[in-house]
Scaffold this active site. Sequence first.
Site, mmCIF file in Angstrom:
data_model
loop_
_atom_site.group_PDB
_atom_site.id
_atom_site.type_symbol
_atom_site.label_atom_id
_atom_site.label_comp_id
_atom_site.label_asym_id
_atom_site.label_seq_id
_atom_site.Cartn_x
_atom_site.Cartn_y
_atom_site.Cartn_z
ATOM 1 N N ASP A 283 -11.056 2.706 4.483
ATOM 2 C CA ASP A 283 -11.364 1.274 4.363
ATOM 3 C C ASP A 283 -12.873 1.056 4.242
ATOM 4 O OD1 ASP A 283 -9.307 -0.607 4.207
ATOM 5 O OD2 ASP A 283 -8.812 -0.428 6.338
ATOM 6 N N GLN B 272 -4.530 -1.964 9.640
ATOM 7 C CA GLN B 272 -4.468 -3.252 8.945
ATOM 8 C C GLN B 272 -5.040 -4.361 9.828
ATOM 9 O OE1 GLN B 272 -3.591 -3.530 5.762
ATOM 10 N NE2 GLN B 272 -3.906 -5.732 5.725
ATOM 11 N N LYS C 186 0.849 -1.208 0.000
ATOM 12 C CA LYS C 186 0.000 0.000 0.000
ATOM 13 C C LYS C 186 0.880 1.253 0.000
ATOM 14 C CE LYS C 186 -3.847 -2.394 2.222
ATOM 15 N NZ LYS C 186 -4.730 -2.578 3.372
HETATM 16 N N1 LIG Z 1 -7.460 -2.626 6.977
HETATM 17 C C1 LIG Z 1 -7.604 -3.640 6.113
HETATM 18 N N2 LIG Z 1 -7.161 -4.855 6.429
HETATM 19 C C2 LIG Z 1 -7.330 -5.870 5.547
HETATM 20 C C3 LIG Z 1 -7.944 -5.654 4.287
HETATM 21 C C4 LIG Z 1 -8.410 -4.355 3.992
HETATM 22 O O1 LIG Z 1 -8.999 -4.084 2.916
HETATM 23 N N3 LIG Z 1 -8.214 -3.374 4.924
HETATM 24 N N4 LIG Z 1 -8.027 -6.683 3.369
HETATM 25 C C5 LIG Z 1 -7.260 -7.893 3.529
HETATM 26 C C6 LIG Z 1 -5.871 -7.887 2.964
HETATM 27 N N5 LIG Z 1 -5.554 -6.925 1.878
HETATM 28 C C7 LIG Z 1 -5.615 -5.612 2.156
HETATM 29 O O2 LIG Z 1 -5.132 -5.136 3.133
HETATM 30 C C8 LIG Z 1 -4.924 -7.328 0.669
HETATM 31 C C9 LIG Z 1 -4.958 -8.608 0.214
HETATM 32 C C10 LIG Z 1 -4.258 -8.971 -0.966
HETATM 33 C C11 LIG Z 1 -3.550 -8.045 -1.679
HETATM 34 C C12 LIG Z 1 -2.751 -8.387 -2.896
HETATM 35 O O3 LIG Z 1 -2.214 -7.515 -3.528
HETATM 36 N N6 LIG Z 1 -2.636 -9.665 -3.255
HETATM 37 C C13 LIG Z 1 -1.791 -10.070 -4.360
HETATM 38 C C14 LIG Z 1 -0.756 -11.048 -3.855
HETATM 39 C C15 LIG Z 1 0.152 -10.425 -2.858
HETATM 40 C C16 LIG Z 1 1.175 -11.394 -2.303
HETATM 41 O O4 LIG Z 1 2.126 -11.690 -3.004
HETATM 42 O O5 LIG Z 1 0.997 -11.829 -1.145
HETATM 43 C C17 LIG Z 1 -2.637 -10.740 -5.428
HETATM 44 O O6 LIG Z 1 -3.685 -11.291 -5.101
HETATM 45 O O7 LIG Z 1 -2.200 -10.704 -6.577
HETATM 46 C C18 LIG Z 1 -3.520 -6.758 -1.231
HETATM 47 C C19 LIG Z 1 -4.189 -6.393 -0.082
HETATM 48 C C20 LIG Z 1 -7.120 -8.247 5.001
HETATM 49 N N7 LIG Z 1 -6.864 -7.115 5.828
#
Ligand SMILES: Nc1nc2c(c(=O)[nH]1)N[C@@H](CN(C=O)c1ccc(C(=O)N[C@@H](CCC(=O)O)C(=O)O)cc1)CN2
Length: 294
Positions: free
Chosen positions: A120, A97, A53
């Site tokens: 969020d 987070q 982020k």
């Molecule tokens: N405060 C928050 N916490 C969490 C959220 C949220 O929206 N706000 N969501 C999830 C996790 N999440 C964001 O924080 C999130 C999940 C996945 C990815 C992402 O880019 N995934 C990539 C792979 C990344 C990797 O290599 O691990 C993909 O799918 O291509 C970004 C953000 C829980 N907590």
Amino acid sequence: MAEILDGLKVSKEIKAEIKAEVEKILEGRKRAPHLVAILVGNNGASKAYVNSKVKDCEEVGFRSSLLKFPSTVSESELLEKIDELNKSKEVDGFIVQLPLPDQIDQEKIIMAIDPRKDVDGFHPENFGKMALEMDTFLPATPFGILTLLERYNIETKGKDCVIIGRSKIVGRPMSILMGRKDFPGNSTVTLTHSYTKDIEEYTKKADIVITALGDPHFLKGDMIKDGAVIVDVGITRVDDDSPKGYYLAGDVDFDSCAAKASWITPVPGGVGPMTRAMLMKNTIIAYKTSVYND
Ligand SMILES: Nc1nc2c(c(=O)[nH]1)N[C@@H](CN(C=O)c1ccc(C(=O)N[C@@H](CCC(=O)O)C(=O)O)cc1)CN2
């Protein structure tokens, strides 16, 4: 064979649009949008998400701050920091987070965030506005899915949409958004969960299936109908012998579902990058509506 709903590609387009908007804004204003992220503890996935982020902020021209707390932090310390961020004229939006350690009451933390800075979209005021189809911050993952469906012109009106998983940050808001009266929405929604007797009975009839349960390869090809649209929110780190020590598994058994579906999101590169892009979108909305940035 299904076509790919390429979240990575669309997220890059969205970030480029935001970057152009920031450049324009900065011609006439003093400071860039500022996002603050609070990270508690040492969870590897959370650290990676928060770092990505921060990287996204750099990419689009935002200022960012990462505030790290040990897993032993007290609830009152966190609440104090939130109060400070709520009052700061330098901060447009901030996130905490998730998940948080057990000693912290997640609800108390979310309730403490000023809804105007809740990029969020988790605060009950924003959740309520979302349900009432009022302008507000939409939670980033559901917002990302809607945007992906919109950019690929996937028809949702009158479709049967089955959502698997009723989490507060994905499944539940997604079920509301898919049933709203705007595009993409107007679907007939079924929200399934751990007490659903026979999930397959629903998924087999669904035009759109959205999985958000965190159970690797749960949805198999024989559980969906021909031509279904499959959106995979699950990202589970599964240990293996690779240099990283794990691979990322979605909730969807990709090969068997792709053989039958019309559209499908990959993991990685589907919903995850869209989640990040929509956080940037919410932050620029917060900046533009903030009373402090003139
Ligand atoms: N405060 C928050 N916490 C969490 C959220 C949220 O929206 N706000 N969501 C999830 C996790 N999440 C964001 O924080 C999130 C999940 C996945 C990815 C992402 O880019 N995934 C990539 C792979 C990344 C990797 O290599 O691990 C993909 O799918 O291509 C970004 C953000 C829980 N907590």
